[in-house]
Write a protein that holds these residues in place. Sequence first.
Motif, mmCIF file in Angstrom:
data_model
loop_
_atom_site.group_PDB
_atom_site.id
_atom_site.type_symbol
_atom_site.label_atom_id
_atom_site.label_comp_id
_atom_site.label_asym_id
_atom_site.label_seq_id
_atom_site.Cartn_x
_atom_site.Cartn_y
_atom_site.Cartn_z
ATOM 1 N N ARG A 82 0.827 -1.211 0.000
ATOM 2 C CA ARG A 82 0.000 0.000 0.000
ATOM 3 C C ARG A 82 0.856 1.254 0.000
ATOM 4 N NH1 ARG A 82 -4.735 -1.537 3.402
ATOM 5 N NH2 ARG A 82 -6.264 -2.218 1.850
ATOM 6 N N LYS A 83 1.934 1.256 0.802
ATOM 7 C CA LYS A 83 2.749 2.482 0.879
ATOM 8 C C LYS A 83 3.460 2.736 -0.430
ATOM 9 C CE LYS A 83 3.687 2.894 5.782
ATOM 10 N NZ LYS A 83 4.623 2.637 6.861
ATOM 11 N N LEU A 84 3.914 1.646 -1.080
ATOM 12 C CA LEU A 84 4.686 1.843 -2.306
ATOM 13 C C LEU A 84 3.776 2.098 -3.504
ATOM 14 C CD1 LEU A 84 7.412 -0.878 -1.716
ATOM 15 C CD2 LEU A 84 7.770 1.586 -1.820
ATOM 16 N N PRO A 86 0.022 3.439 -3.480
ATOM 17 C CA PRO A 86 -1.199 3.767 -2.743
ATOM 18 C C PRO A 86 -2.479 3.552 -3.557
ATOM 19 C CG PRO A 86 0.432 5.519 -2.532
ATOM 20 C CD PRO A 86 0.959 4.566 -3.547
ATOM 21 N N ASN A 87 -2.404 3.722 -4.888
ATOM 22 C CA ASN A 87 -3.643 3.579 -5.659
ATOM 23 C C ASN A 87 -3.760 2.247 -6.392
ATOM 24 O OD1 ASN A 87 -4.330 6.216 -4.922
ATOM 25 N ND2 ASN A 87 -2.945 6.996 -6.514
ATOM 26 N N GLY A 88 -2.710 1.436 -6.313
ATOM 27 C CA GLY A 88 -2.720 0.185 -7.077
ATOM 28 C C GLY A 88 -3.471 -0.925 -6.364
ATOM 29 N N LYS A 89 -3.550 -2.054 -7.036
ATOM 30 C CA LYS A 89 -4.246 -3.209 -6.445
ATOM 31 C C LYS A 89 -3.245 -4.255 -5.953
ATOM 32 C CE LYS A 89 -8.809 -2.614 -7.354
ATOM 33 N NZ LYS A 89 -8.815 -1.314 -6.676
ATOM 34 N N TRP A 90 -1.971 -3.876 -5.893
ATOM 35 C CA TRP A 90 -0.935 -4.838 -5.520
ATOM 36 C C TRP A 90 -1.156 -5.449 -4.158
ATOM 37 C CZ3 TRP A 90 2.498 -6.283 -9.111
ATOM 38 C CH2 TRP A 90 2.687 -5.434 -10.208
ATOM 39 N N TYR A 91 -1.816 -4.675 -3.279
ATOM 40 C CA TYR A 91 -1.965 -5.149 -1.909
ATOM 41 C C TYR A 91 -2.723 -6.485 -1.837
ATOM 42 C CZ TYR A 91 -6.742 -3.443 -2.144
ATOM 43 O OH TYR A 91 -8.039 -3.252 -2.517
ATOM 44 N N ILE A 92 -3.480 -6.797 -2.902
ATOM 45 C CA ILE A 92 -4.204 -8.082 -2.898
ATOM 46 C C ILE A 92 -3.206 -9.239 -2.725
ATOM 47 C CG2 ILE A 92 -5.654 -9.642 -4.292
ATOM 48 C CD1 ILE A 92 -6.875 -7.091 -5.508
ATOM 49 N N ALA A 93 -2.007 -9.072 -3.310
ATOM 50 C CA ALA A 93 -0.961 -10.092 -3.135
ATOM 51 C C ALA A 93 -0.596 -10.228 -1.663
ATOM 52 C CB ALA A 93 0.271 -9.736 -3.953
ATOM 53 N N GLY A 94 -0.707 -9.130 -0.934
ATOM 54 C CA GLY A 94 -0.432 -9.175 0.504
ATOM 55 C C GLY A 94 -1.430 -10.090 1.210
ATOM 56 N N TYR A 95 -2.700 -9.975 0.839
ATOM 57 C CA TYR A 95 -3.717 -10.856 1.439
ATOM 58 C C TYR A 95 -3.420 -12.315 1.131
ATOM 59 C CZ TYR A 95 -6.871 -7.137 2.929
ATOM 60 O OH TYR A 95 -7.408 -6.071 3.585
ATOM 61 N N MET A 96 -2.979 -12.558 -0.105
ATOM 62 C CA MET A 96 -2.672 -13.932 -0.491
ATOM 63 C C MET A 96 -1.560 -14.490 0.409
ATOM 64 S SD MET A 96 -1.514 -15.151 -4.232
ATOM 65 C CE MET A 96 0.251 -15.040 -3.968
ATOM 66 N N GLY A 97 -0.550 -13.651 0.664
ATOM 67 C CA GLY A 97 0.559 -14.072 1.524
ATOM 68 C C GLY A 97 0.092 -14.398 2.929
ATOM 69 N N ILE A 98 -0.816 -13.570 3.433
ATOM 70 C CA ILE A 98 -1.297 -13.770 4.801
ATOM 71 C C ILE A 98 -2.074 -15.084 4.891
ATOM 72 C CG2 ILE A 98 -2.884 -12.835 6.537
ATOM 73 C CD1 ILE A 98 -1.941 -10.036 5.276
#
Length: 452
Positions: A82-84, A86-98
Amino acid sequence: MTIDKKTDRAQFATKLGVIATTVGSAVGLGNIWRFPYEAGSNGGGAFMLCYIFFIFVIGVPVICAEFMMGRGTRSNILGAYRKLSPNGKWYIAGYMGILASVVILSFYSVVAGWTLEYFTQSLLGGMEMSSASEYHEEFSNFSTDGVRPVVWTIVFLVVNYVILARGVTKGIEKMSNILMPLLFLLLLIFCINSLTLDKASAGLAFLFHPDFSKITPGMLLSAMGQAFFSLSLGLGCMTTYASYFSDKTRLGRSAVITAGLDTLVAMLAGVIIFPAVFSFGMSPQAGPTLVFEVLPAIFHSLPGGMVWSSLFFFLLVLASLTSTISMSEISIAFMVEEKGMKRRTATHVNTLIAMVFGTLCALSFGPLADVRIFGMTFFNAFDYLSSNILLPLGGMIASVFVGWFVDRKFIREQMTDSGTIRFRALGLIVFCLRYIAPTGIALVFLNSIGVL
Ligand code: TRP
Protein backbone atom coordinates in the motif's frame (compact mmCIF):
# COMPACT_ATOMS: atom_id res chain seq x y z
CA MET A 1 15.11 -6.57 19.26
CA THR A 2 14.97 -3.05 20.65
CA ILE A 3 12.41 -0.31 20.13
CA ASP A 4 13.40 2.47 17.73
CA LYS A 5 12.51 5.79 19.38
CA LYS A 6 11.76 7.63 16.15
CA THR A 7 9.36 5.10 14.68
CA ASP A 8 8.32 3.24 17.80
CA ARG A 9 8.77 -0.06 16.01
CA ALA A 10 10.91 -2.95 17.09
CA GLN A 11 14.36 -3.23 15.60
CA PHE A 12 17.07 -5.87 15.69
CA ALA A 13 19.84 -4.73 17.97
CA THR A 14 22.87 -6.25 16.29
CA LYS A 15 24.15 -7.37 12.95
CA LEU A 16 24.37 -10.92 14.20
CA GLY A 17 20.77 -10.62 15.39
CA VAL A 18 19.63 -9.87 11.85
CA ILE A 19 21.42 -12.80 10.29
CA ALA A 20 20.55 -15.19 13.09
CA THR A 21 16.86 -14.36 12.91
CA THR A 22 16.51 -14.54 9.14
CA VAL A 23 18.53 -17.74 9.06
CA GLY A 24 16.40 -18.95 11.99
CA SER A 25 13.31 -18.38 9.88
CA ALA A 26 14.79 -20.05 6.83
CA VAL A 27 16.34 -23.08 8.50
CA GLY A 28 13.79 -25.50 9.86
CA LEU A 29 11.76 -28.52 8.90
CA GLY A 30 11.95 -27.29 5.32
CA ASN A 31 15.61 -28.25 5.21
CA ILE A 32 15.69 -31.33 7.37
CA TRP A 33 12.29 -32.91 6.67
CA ARG A 34 10.95 -31.45 3.41
CA PHE A 35 14.12 -31.26 1.32
CA PRO A 36 15.11 -34.94 1.69
CA TYR A 37 11.60 -36.22 1.01
CA GLU A 38 11.10 -33.97 -2.03
CA ALA A 39 14.53 -34.87 -3.38
CA GLY A 40 13.82 -38.55 -2.72
CA SER A 41 10.47 -38.48 -4.50
CA ASN A 42 11.78 -36.48 -7.45
CA GLY A 43 14.82 -38.42 -8.54
CA GLY A 44 17.63 -37.12 -6.30
CA GLY A 45 20.50 -35.44 -8.14
CA ALA A 46 18.49 -33.76 -10.87
CA PHE A 47 16.17 -32.29 -8.26
CA MET A 48 19.11 -31.05 -6.21
CA LEU A 49 20.64 -29.32 -9.22
CA CYS A 50 17.42 -27.56 -10.18
CA TYR A 51 16.77 -26.64 -6.55
CA ILE A 52 20.16 -24.92 -6.23
CA PHE A 53 19.59 -23.14 -9.53
CA PHE A 54 16.25 -21.79 -8.30
CA ILE A 55 17.73 -20.76 -4.93
CA PHE A 56 20.45 -18.59 -6.41
CA VAL A 57 18.96 -17.36 -9.68
CA ILE A 58 15.43 -16.65 -8.50
CA GLY A 59 15.57 -16.94 -4.70
CA VAL A 60 18.32 -14.46 -3.92
CA PRO A 61 16.91 -11.62 -6.08
CA VAL A 62 13.43 -12.21 -4.65
CA ILE A 63 14.80 -12.13 -1.06
CA CYS A 64 16.35 -8.77 -1.96
CA ALA A 65 12.98 -7.56 -3.29
CA GLU A 66 11.22 -8.61 -0.08
CA PHE A 67 13.96 -7.04 2.05
CA MET A 68 13.69 -3.74 0.16
CA MET A 69 9.92 -3.66 0.52
CA GLY A 70 10.09 -4.34 4.24
CA ARG A 71 12.91 -2.09 5.30
CA GLY A 72 11.98 0.69 2.90
CA THR A 73 8.42 0.94 4.22
CA ARG A 74 8.85 -0.40 7.75
CA SER A 75 5.54 -2.21 7.33
CA ASN A 76 3.87 -5.56 7.26
CA ILE A 77 3.38 -7.09 3.80
CA LEU A 78 0.02 -5.43 3.11
CA GLY A 79 1.20 -2.03 4.34
CA ALA A 80 4.37 -2.35 2.24
CA TYR A 81 2.39 -2.79 -1.00
CA ARG A 82 0.00 0.00 0.00
CA LYS A 83 2.75 2.48 0.88
CA LEU A 84 4.69 1.84 -2.31
CA SER A 85 1.60 1.90 -4.52
CA PRO A 86 -1.20 3.77 -2.74
CA ASN A 87 -3.64 3.58 -5.66
CA GLY A 88 -2.72 0.19 -7.08
CA LYS A 89 -4.25 -3.21 -6.44
CA TRP A 90 -0.93 -4.84 -5.52
CA TYR A 91 -1.97 -5.15 -1.91
CA ILE A 92 -4.20 -8.08 -2.90
CA ALA A 93 -0.96 -10.09 -3.14
CA GLY A 94 -0.43 -9.18 0.50
CA TYR A 95 -3.72 -10.86 1.44
CA MET A 96 -2.67 -13.93 -0.49
CA GLY A 97 0.56 -14.07 1.52
CA ILE A 98 -1.30 -13.77 4.80
CA LEU A 99 -3.66 -16.60 3.85
CA ALA A 100 -0.77 -18.80 2.76
CA SER A 101 1.13 -18.14 5.98
CA VAL A 102 -1.70 -19.57 8.08
CA VAL A 103 -2.07 -22.59 5.78
CA ILE A 104 1.65 -23.32 6.01
CA LEU A 105 1.64 -22.86 9.78
CA SER A 106 -1.09 -25.54 9.99
CA PHE A 107 0.66 -28.39 8.26
CA TYR A 108 4.07 -27.31 9.52
CA SER A 109 2.79 -27.67 13.09
CA VAL A 110 1.75 -31.25 12.37
CA VAL A 111 5.32 -32.16 11.44
CA ALA A 112 6.66 -30.18 14.40
CA GLY A 113 4.21 -32.24 16.48
CA TRP A 114 5.73 -35.47 15.13
CA THR A 115 9.10 -34.06 16.18
CA LEU A 116 7.79 -33.45 19.69
CA GLU A 117 6.51 -37.04 19.88
CA TYR A 118 9.89 -38.37 18.77
CA PHE A 119 11.68 -36.14 21.25
CA THR A 120 9.60 -37.35 24.18
CA GLN A 121 9.72 -40.98 23.05
CA SER A 122 13.51 -40.81 22.80
CA LEU A 123 13.69 -39.39 26.31
CA LEU A 124 11.33 -41.99 27.72
CA GLY A 125 13.08 -44.84 25.99
CA GLY A 126 10.16 -45.72 23.71
CA MET A 127 12.31 -45.64 20.60
CA GLU A 128 14.44 -48.69 21.22
CA MET A 129 13.65 -51.07 18.38
CA SER A 130 15.61 -53.69 16.59
CA SER A 131 15.23 -53.08 12.87
CA ALA A 132 14.53 -50.43 10.29
CA SER A 133 11.22 -52.06 9.41
CA GLU A 134 10.09 -51.73 13.02
CA TYR A 135 10.75 -48.00 12.85
CA HIS A 136 8.68 -47.88 9.71
CA GLU A 137 5.83 -49.66 11.42
CA GLU A 138 6.12 -47.53 14.53
CA PHE A 139 5.79 -44.35 12.52
CA SER A 140 2.82 -45.55 10.55
CA ASN A 141 1.06 -46.63 13.76
CA PHE A 142 1.71 -43.25 15.28
CA SER A 143 0.82 -41.08 12.28
CA THR A 144 -2.42 -42.93 11.53
CA ASP A 145 -3.54 -42.72 15.15
CA GLY A 146 -6.57 -40.44 15.54
CA VAL A 147 -5.43 -38.77 18.74
CA ARG A 148 -1.69 -38.48 19.39
CA PRO A 149 -0.69 -36.48 16.29
CA VAL A 150 -3.56 -34.04 16.93
CA VAL A 151 -2.54 -33.59 20.56
CA TRP A 152 1.08 -32.89 19.60
CA THR A 153 0.04 -30.43 16.87
CA ILE A 154 -1.98 -28.52 19.43
CA VAL A 155 0.78 -28.67 22.04
CA PHE A 156 3.22 -27.25 19.52
CA LEU A 157 0.84 -24.44 18.56
CA VAL A 158 0.31 -23.61 22.24
CA VAL A 159 4.07 -23.30 22.77
CA ASN A 160 4.27 -21.10 19.66
CA TYR A 161 1.36 -19.05 21.02
CA VAL A 162 2.90 -18.54 24.45
CA ILE A 163 6.18 -17.34 22.95
CA LEU A 164 4.41 -14.90 20.64
CA ALA A 165 1.80 -13.61 23.05
CA ARG A 166 4.22 -13.05 25.90
CA GLY A 167 6.55 -11.25 23.52
CA VAL A 168 9.37 -13.53 24.61
CA THR A 169 10.58 -14.06 21.06
CA LYS A 170 13.76 -12.35 22.19
CA GLY A 171 14.42 -15.15 24.66
CA ILE A 172 13.86 -17.81 22.03
CA GLU A 173 16.06 -15.97 19.58
CA LYS A 174 18.88 -15.75 22.11
CA MET A 175 18.50 -19.39 22.97
CA SER A 176 18.49 -20.43 19.35
CA ASN A 177 21.51 -18.25 18.58
CA ILE A 178 23.39 -20.48 20.96
CA LEU A 179 21.72 -23.78 20.14
CA MET A 180 21.55 -23.59 16.35
CA PRO A 181 25.32 -23.92 15.98
CA LEU A 182 24.94 -27.03 18.11
CA LEU A 183 22.33 -28.39 15.68
CA PHE A 184 24.78 -27.69 12.89
CA LEU A 185 27.50 -29.57 14.73
CA LEU A 186 25.19 -32.54 15.29
CA LEU A 187 24.34 -32.57 11.60
CA LEU A 188 28.05 -32.67 10.78
CA ILE A 189 28.59 -35.60 13.13
CA PHE A 190 25.65 -37.52 11.64
CA CYS A 191 26.99 -36.79 8.16
CA ILE A 192 30.32 -38.38 9.00
CA ASN A 193 28.49 -41.35 10.47
CA SER A 194 26.34 -41.74 7.35
CA LEU A 195 29.42 -41.63 5.14
CA THR A 196 30.75 -44.72 6.91
CA LEU A 197 27.63 -46.81 6.20
CA ASP A 198 28.11 -49.68 3.76
CA LYS A 199 25.95 -48.30 0.94
CA ALA A 200 27.02 -44.68 1.46
CA SER A 201 28.27 -44.32 -2.08
CA ALA A 202 24.90 -45.37 -3.54
CA GLY A 203 23.23 -42.71 -1.40
CA LEU A 204 25.69 -40.03 -2.45
CA ALA A 205 25.36 -41.00 -6.09
CA PHE A 206 21.59 -40.71 -5.78
CA LEU A 207 21.90 -37.19 -4.41
CA PHE A 208 24.79 -35.81 -6.43
CA HIS A 209 24.72 -37.56 -9.80
CA PRO A 210 21.94 -35.95 -11.75
CA ASP A 211 19.98 -38.23 -14.02
CA PHE A 212 18.71 -35.69 -16.55
CA SER A 213 15.89 -37.92 -17.69
CA LYS A 214 14.34 -37.19 -14.29
CA ILE A 215 13.79 -33.53 -15.19
CA THR A 216 10.04 -33.34 -15.72
CA PRO A 217 7.60 -30.42 -15.52
CA GLY A 218 6.27 -31.63 -12.18
CA MET A 219 9.76 -32.03 -10.77
CA LEU A 220 10.73 -28.49 -11.81
CA LEU A 221 7.65 -27.15 -10.05
CA SER A 222 8.53 -29.09 -6.90
CA ALA A 223 12.15 -27.89 -6.95
CA MET A 224 10.98 -24.30 -7.34
CA GLY A 225 8.39 -24.70 -4.58
CA GLN A 226 11.02 -26.20 -2.30
CA ALA A 227 13.40 -23.28 -2.97
CA PHE A 228 10.69 -20.78 -1.99
CA PHE A 229 9.59 -22.80 1.02
CA SER A 230 13.08 -23.25 2.34
CA LEU A 231 13.93 -19.55 2.00
CA SER A 232 10.66 -18.51 3.71
CA LEU A 233 9.93 -16.63 0.54
CA GLY A 234 6.88 -15.48 -1.39
CA LEU A 235 4.41 -14.50 1.26
CA GLY A 236 5.99 -11.56 2.99
CA CYS A 237 7.88 -13.29 5.77
CA MET A 238 11.17 -11.69 4.77
CA THR A 239 9.34 -8.39 4.20
CA THR A 240 8.00 -8.47 7.73
CA TYR A 241 11.40 -9.34 9.22
CA ALA A 242 13.19 -6.72 7.12
CA SER A 243 10.81 -4.10 8.49
CA TYR A 244 12.67 -4.63 11.78
CA PHE A 245 16.17 -4.29 10.19
CA SER A 246 18.28 -1.23 10.96
CA ASP A 247 19.20 1.33 8.31
CA LYS A 248 22.68 -0.15 8.23
CA THR A 249 21.79 -3.77 7.52
CA ARG A 250 23.37 -4.73 4.21
CA LEU A 251 20.48 -6.28 2.35
CA GLY A 252 22.42 -7.94 -0.47
CA ARG A 253 24.91 -9.56 1.83
CA SER A 254 22.23 -10.73 4.25
CA ALA A 255 20.32 -12.31 1.35
CA VAL A 256 23.36 -14.25 0.13
CA ILE A 257 24.33 -15.42 3.63
CA THR A 258 20.78 -16.58 4.35
CA ALA A 259 20.53 -18.48 1.06
CA GLY A 260 24.01 -20.00 1.48
CA LEU A 261 23.52 -21.28 5.02
CA ASP A 262 20.03 -22.53 4.26
CA THR A 263 21.25 -24.53 1.28
CA LEU A 264 24.16 -25.90 3.27
CA VAL A 265 21.83 -27.28 5.95
CA ALA A 266 19.59 -28.89 3.33
CA MET A 267 22.61 -30.55 1.73
CA LEU A 268 23.84 -31.84 5.07
CA ALA A 269 20.40 -33.31 5.69
CA GLY A 270 20.55 -35.01 2.29
CA VAL A 271 24.00 -36.44 3.02
CA ILE A 272 22.70 -37.84 6.31
CA ILE A 273 19.49 -39.34 4.94
CA PHE A 274 20.33 -40.95 1.57
CA PRO A 275 23.30 -43.12 2.52
CA ALA A 276 21.13 -44.44 5.35
CA VAL A 277 18.12 -44.99 3.08
CA PHE A 278 20.19 -47.21 0.79
CA SER A 279 22.13 -48.95 3.56
CA PHE A 280 19.00 -49.87 5.53
CA GLY A 281 17.18 -51.03 2.40
CA MET A 282 14.49 -48.33 2.52
CA SER A 283 12.85 -46.50 -0.37
CA PRO A 284 13.79 -42.86 -1.07
CA GLN A 285 10.26 -42.29 -2.34
CA ALA A 286 8.44 -42.67 0.96
CA GLY A 287 7.19 -39.07 0.90
CA PRO A 288 6.53 -36.90 3.97
CA THR A 289 7.18 -39.77 6.36
CA LEU A 290 10.69 -40.54 5.01
CA VAL A 291 12.83 -38.67 7.52
CA PHE A 292 10.86 -39.90 10.53
CA GLU A 293 11.51 -43.48 9.52
CA VAL A 294 15.17 -43.09 8.58
CA LEU A 295 16.49 -40.87 11.38
CA PRO A 296 15.48 -43.12 14.29
CA ALA A 297 17.12 -46.06 12.52
CA ILE A 298 20.33 -44.00 12.18
CA PHE A 299 20.28 -43.00 15.85
CA HIS A 300 19.63 -46.57 16.84
CA SER A 301 22.82 -47.67 15.09
CA LEU A 302 24.93 -45.15 17.05
CA PRO A 303 26.35 -45.86 20.50
CA GLY A 304 24.24 -43.97 23.05
CA GLY A 305 21.59 -43.66 20.34
CA MET A 306 18.76 -42.31 22.45
CA VAL A 307 20.89 -39.45 23.79
CA TRP A 308 21.64 -38.36 20.22
CA SER A 309 18.04 -38.83 19.31
CA SER A 310 16.61 -36.74 22.17
CA LEU A 311 19.13 -33.98 21.60
CA PHE A 312 18.53 -33.88 17.86
CA PHE A 313 14.73 -33.85 18.04
CA PHE A 314 14.86 -31.20 20.76
CA LEU A 315 17.00 -28.94 18.58
CA LEU A 316 14.72 -29.62 15.63
CA VAL A 317 11.72 -28.46 17.67
CA LEU A 318 13.60 -25.23 18.43
CA ALA A 319 14.53 -24.76 14.77
CA SER A 320 10.86 -25.27 13.90
CA LEU A 321 9.80 -22.69 16.48
CA THR A 322 12.05 -19.99 15.03
CA SER A 323 10.39 -20.72 11.68
CA THR A 324 6.78 -20.80 12.93
CA ILE A 325 7.36 -17.58 14.87
CA SER A 326 8.36 -15.91 11.60
CA MET A 327 5.31 -17.35 9.80
CA SER A 328 2.96 -16.23 12.56
CA GLU A 329 4.50 -12.77 12.60
CA ILE A 330 3.20 -12.13 9.05
CA SER A 331 -0.46 -12.30 10.01
CA ILE A 332 0.04 -10.87 13.50
CA ALA A 333 1.87 -7.77 12.17
CA PHE A 334 -0.95 -7.40 9.64
CA MET A 335 -3.76 -7.68 12.20
CA VAL A 336 -2.03 -5.30 14.63
CA GLU A 337 -0.88 -2.66 12.14
CA GLU A 338 -3.69 -2.75 9.59
CA LYS A 339 -6.69 -3.82 11.65
CA GLY A 340 -5.79 -2.16 14.94
CA MET A 341 -6.09 -5.41 16.92
CA LYS A 342 -4.27 -5.99 20.17
CA ARG A 343 -1.22 -8.20 19.78
CA ARG A 344 -2.68 -10.78 22.10
CA THR A 345 -5.98 -10.98 20.19
CA ALA A 346 -4.15 -11.23 16.89
CA THR A 347 -2.07 -14.08 18.28
CA HIS A 348 -5.26 -15.85 19.42
CA VAL A 349 -6.80 -15.60 15.96
CA ASN A 350 -3.64 -16.85 14.25
CA THR A 351 -3.33 -19.81 16.62
CA LEU A 352 -6.99 -20.84 16.55
CA ILE A 353 -7.15 -20.94 12.75
CA ALA A 354 -3.94 -22.95 12.63
CA MET A 355 -5.34 -25.36 15.24
CA VAL A 356 -8.44 -26.08 13.15
CA PHE A 357 -6.55 -26.56 9.88
CA GLY A 358 -3.71 -28.31 11.69
CA THR A 359 -6.13 -30.87 13.16
CA LEU A 360 -7.47 -31.65 9.67
CA CYS A 361 -3.91 -32.11 8.43
CA ALA A 362 -2.91 -34.27 11.41
CA LEU A 363 -5.91 -36.55 10.86
CA SER A 364 -5.33 -36.82 7.15
CA PHE A 365 -2.76 -39.59 7.65
CA GLY A 366 -5.30 -41.71 9.50
CA PRO A 367 -9.07 -41.23 10.01
CA LEU A 368 -9.39 -38.59 7.27
CA ALA A 369 -7.09 -40.29 4.77
CA ASP A 370 -9.96 -40.83 2.35
CA VAL A 371 -11.09 -37.22 2.26
CA ARG A 372 -9.49 -35.86 -0.90
CA ILE A 373 -9.10 -32.39 -2.43
CA PHE A 374 -7.99 -32.66 -6.08
CA GLY A 375 -7.07 -36.24 -5.27
CA MET A 376 -4.82 -35.23 -2.36
CA THR A 377 -5.23 -35.56 1.41
CA PHE A 378 -5.68 -32.33 3.41
CA PHE A 379 -2.02 -32.38 4.39
CA ASN A 380 -0.71 -32.90 0.86
CA ALA A 381 -3.19 -30.46 -0.67
CA PHE A 382 -2.32 -27.69 1.79
CA ASP A 383 1.38 -28.28 1.28
CA TYR A 384 1.12 -28.46 -2.51
CA LEU A 385 -1.18 -25.46 -2.85
CA SER A 386 0.90 -23.18 -0.66
CA SER A 387 4.43 -24.31 -1.50
CA ASN A 388 4.14 -25.01 -5.20
CA ILE A 389 1.56 -22.39 -6.18
CA LEU A 390 1.09 -19.55 -3.70
CA LEU A 391 4.74 -19.03 -2.76
CA PRO A 392 6.13 -18.85 -6.31
CA LEU A 393 3.15 -16.70 -7.34
CA GLY A 394 3.79 -14.32 -4.43
CA GLY A 395 7.48 -14.21 -5.38
CA MET A 396 6.61 -13.48 -8.98
CA ILE A 397 4.35 -10.59 -7.99
CA ALA A 398 7.00 -9.16 -5.63
CA SER A 399 9.68 -9.33 -8.32
CA VAL A 400 7.50 -7.69 -10.99
CA PHE A 401 6.43 -5.06 -8.47
CA VAL A 402 9.94 -4.13 -7.35
CA GLY A 403 11.53 -4.65 -10.78
CA TRP A 404 9.03 -2.67 -12.85
CA PHE A 405 6.87 -0.46 -10.68
CA VAL A 406 8.95 0.71 -7.76
CA ASP A 407 11.07 3.81 -8.25
CA ARG A 408 14.67 2.98 -9.24
CA LYS A 409 15.89 5.50 -6.67
CA PHE A 410 14.16 3.55 -3.91
CA ILE A 411 15.90 0.35 -5.01
CA ARG A 412 19.29 2.04 -5.14
CA GLU A 413 18.81 3.58 -1.71
CA GLN A 414 17.80 0.31 -0.15
CA MET A 415 20.55 -1.79 -1.69
CA THR A 416 23.29 0.78 -0.91
CA ASP A 417 22.03 1.78 2.54
CA SER A 418 21.25 5.28 1.23
CA GLY A 419 24.51 5.51 -0.69
CA THR A 420 26.78 4.63 2.23
CA ILE A 421 28.00 1.34 0.78
CA ARG A 422 28.79 0.19 -2.74
CA PHE A 423 26.64 -2.54 -4.12
CA ARG A 424 28.08 -3.78 -7.38
CA ALA A 425 25.39 -6.31 -8.18
CA LEU A 426 22.60 -3.73 -8.29
CA GLY A 427 22.16 -3.95 -12.07
CA LEU A 428 22.21 -7.74 -11.92
CA ILE A 429 19.58 -7.90 -9.18
CA VAL A 430 17.30 -5.51 -11.07
CA PHE A 431 17.77 -7.52 -14.26
CA CYS A 432 16.85 -10.74 -12.45
CA LEU A 433 13.81 -9.11 -10.86
CA ARG A 434 12.61 -7.64 -14.13
CA TYR A 435 13.22 -10.52 -16.49
CA ILE A 436 14.65 -13.73 -15.08
CA ALA A 437 12.49 -14.32 -11.99
CA PRO A 438 9.06 -13.54 -13.50
CA THR A 439 9.65 -15.40 -16.76
CA GLY A 440 11.36 -18.30 -14.98
CA ILE A 441 8.45 -18.75 -12.58
CA ALA A 442 5.87 -18.30 -15.36
CA LEU A 443 7.62 -20.90 -17.53
CA VAL A 444 7.68 -23.45 -14.74
CA PHE A 445 3.98 -22.84 -14.04
CA LEU A 446 2.93 -23.10 -17.69
CA ASN A 447 5.11 -26.12 -18.18
CA SER A 448 3.60 -27.91 -15.20
CA ILE A 449 0.01 -27.44 -16.39
CA GLY A 450 1.05 -28.75 -19.78
CA VAL A 451 0.78 -25.51 -21.77
CA LEU A 452 4.42 -25.56 -22.82
N1 TRP B 1 11.72 -21.77 5.66
C1 TRP B 1 11.20 -22.48 6.78
C2 TRP B 1 11.76 -23.89 6.75
O1 TRP B 1 12.51 -24.21 5.89
C3 TRP B 1 9.70 -22.49 6.81
C4 TRP B 1 9.13 -21.11 6.75
C5 TRP B 1 9.26 -20.15 7.69
C6 TRP B 1 8.38 -20.58 5.69
N2 TRP B 1 8.61 -19.01 7.27
C7 TRP B 1 8.07 -19.25 6.06
C8 TRP B 1 7.97 -21.09 4.48
C9 TRP B 1 7.37 -18.45 5.19
C10 TRP B 1 7.25 -20.29 3.64
C11 TRP B 1 6.96 -18.97 3.97
O2 TRP B 1 11.47 -24.68 7.58
